[in-house]
Structure formats: C-alpha cells, structure tokens
Write an enzyme that holds these catalytic residues in place. Structure first.
Site, PDB file in Angstrom:
ATOM      1  N   THR A 108      36.066  42.525  38.130  1.00 56.89           N
ATOM      2  CA  THR A 108      36.944  43.117  37.120  1.00 56.89           C
ATOM      3  C   THR A 108      36.984  42.185  35.901  1.00 56.89           C
ATOM      4  OG1 THR A 108      38.883  42.149  38.165  1.00 56.89           O
ATOM      5  CG2 THR A 108      38.296  44.397  38.812  1.00 56.89           C
ATOM      6  N   THR A 146      39.151  40.488  33.621  1.00 63.83           N
ATOM      7  CA  THR A 146      39.836  39.191  33.531  1.00 63.83           C
ATOM      8  C   THR A 146      39.368  38.257  34.638  1.00 63.83           C
ATOM      9  OG1 THR A 146      41.768  40.218  32.499  1.00 63.83           O
ATOM     10  CG2 THR A 146      42.095  38.040  33.484  1.00 63.83           C
ATOM     11  N   CYS A 147      39.153  38.792  35.814  1.00 58.36           N
ATOM     12  CA  CYS A 147      38.726  37.980  36.960  1.00 58.36           C
ATOM     13  C   CYS A 147      37.348  37.357  36.710  1.00 58.36           C
ATOM     14  CB  CYS A 147      38.693  38.832  38.222  1.00 58.36           C
ATOM     15  SG  CYS A 147      40.264  39.652  38.585  1.00 58.36           S
ATOM     16  N   SER A 148      36.429  38.148  36.191  1.00 58.49           N
ATOM     17  CA  SER A 148      35.053  37.689  35.991  1.00 58.49           C
ATOM     18  C   SER A 148      34.828  36.934  34.688  1.00 58.49           C
ATOM     19  CB  SER A 148      34.093  38.884  36.008  1.00 58.49           C
ATOM     20  OG  SER A 148      34.048  39.454  37.290  1.00 58.49           O
ATOM     21  N   LEU A 185      37.980  33.218  37.267  1.00 63.04           N
ATOM     22  CA  LEU A 185      36.986  32.469  38.027  1.00 63.04           C
ATOM     23  C   LEU A 185      36.225  31.462  37.166  1.00 63.04           C
ATOM     24  CD1 LEU A 185      35.344  31.801  40.548  1.00 63.04           C
ATOM     25  CD2 LEU A 185      33.965  33.861  40.088  1.00 63.04           C
TER      26      LEU A 185
END
EC number: 1.11.1.27
Length: 157
Positions: free
Chosen positions: A45, A47-49, A53
């Site tokens: 997703t 923001t996550c990627s 992270l």
C-alpha cells in the site's frame, strides 16, 4: 489494547524463508532481545511501501546501534505477500512476519476495520519490546503517519 509494561501474548507468526515456511512464536522473536516492531495495514500500500518501511530500512544501522537486536515488520497479510514485499523493497535489515489470521493483532487489541478497503487490518504502529515486554507503543490515529516513523522510534531509543 496492549500498553507499555505489558508482556506480549504468546502467538505464532508465519514467515516464508529460503528454507521454506517457518512459524516463529512470540518467544522465539522477543525473548531475551530488544526489538523494534512496526506494523502496517497492508503490504504494497502507498504509505507502507513509500514511507513506513523505507524509513526503517534507511535507519536500520542507526536503530541497531542503539542496542536493538532486530527490527520486525508485521502485517495481517499472508507470508507469501510479506515475502514478495520484502523482496521488492531490498530490505535485508528487516524481519517480515505475517499475521494472516490476525492472532497477534487481535490479542493485542491493535486491529481496525477498514471496511471495503480490506476488512480487518492491523493498525499502523511501532513499539519497542525488551525481553517480551512493551516499553513503548506508538499507535497512529487514523490517516496519520507521524508517531510510528523510524525517525520517531530512533529518537525514543
């Protein structure tokens, strides 16, 4: 919801490794170690990627220099998705643990219902765990990304 001072619940995660599927327990991951654990609502997703992270990858050496034994990323995705995400992110410094059925997140009270986006998911958070005990827990309010950033956790160590 779990809080600082609480001991993590005993559950097992899933982890796809080069040796096949593993199911490390909470004790395997946290006993006798200082660990930074962060969770994302979903692998791949935005923001996550693009932010969450990558921040931990970029600051991994500095975080570990503060006495942290390992940095762990978890999500309520399956182990195959987590392994594929790890591979696309060039993230050897991070351990990826799948909580596909949500046992860990349900036991800690760190779930949220995203409705049609993906159903029940992990909240976005980061915690510092020392020998299985939570010493810091930063849970993001909905649609926020500040308190679980790698920079915030590094400053707290």
């Amino acid at each position: 919801m779990i809080k600082p001072g609480d001991t993590l619940p005993e559950v097992s995660f899933s982890q796809l490794t080069s040796d096949g599927m593993k199911n490390p327990s909470t004790a395997d991951i946290f006993k006798g170690k200082k660990v930074v654990l962060f969770a994302v609502p979903g692998a791949f997703t935005p923001t996550c990627s693009e932010s969450h992270l990558p921040g931990y990858i970029a600051l991994a050496d500095q975080i570990k220099a503060k006495g942290v034994d390992s940095i762990v990323c978890t999500s309520m995705n399956d182990a195959f998705v987590m392994a594929a995400w790890a591979e696309t992110q060039n993230s050897e410094e991070i351990t990826f643990l799948a909580d596909g059925g949500g046992a860990f997140h349900k036991a800690t009270g760190l779930t949220m219902d995203t409705g049609d986006f993906g159903g029940v998911r992990s909240q976005r958070y980061a915690m510092i765990v020392d020998d299985g005990k939570v010493t810091l827990l930063n849970v993001e309010p909905p649609k926020s990304f500040e308190v679980s950033k790698a920079e915030t956790i590094l400053a707290a160590l």
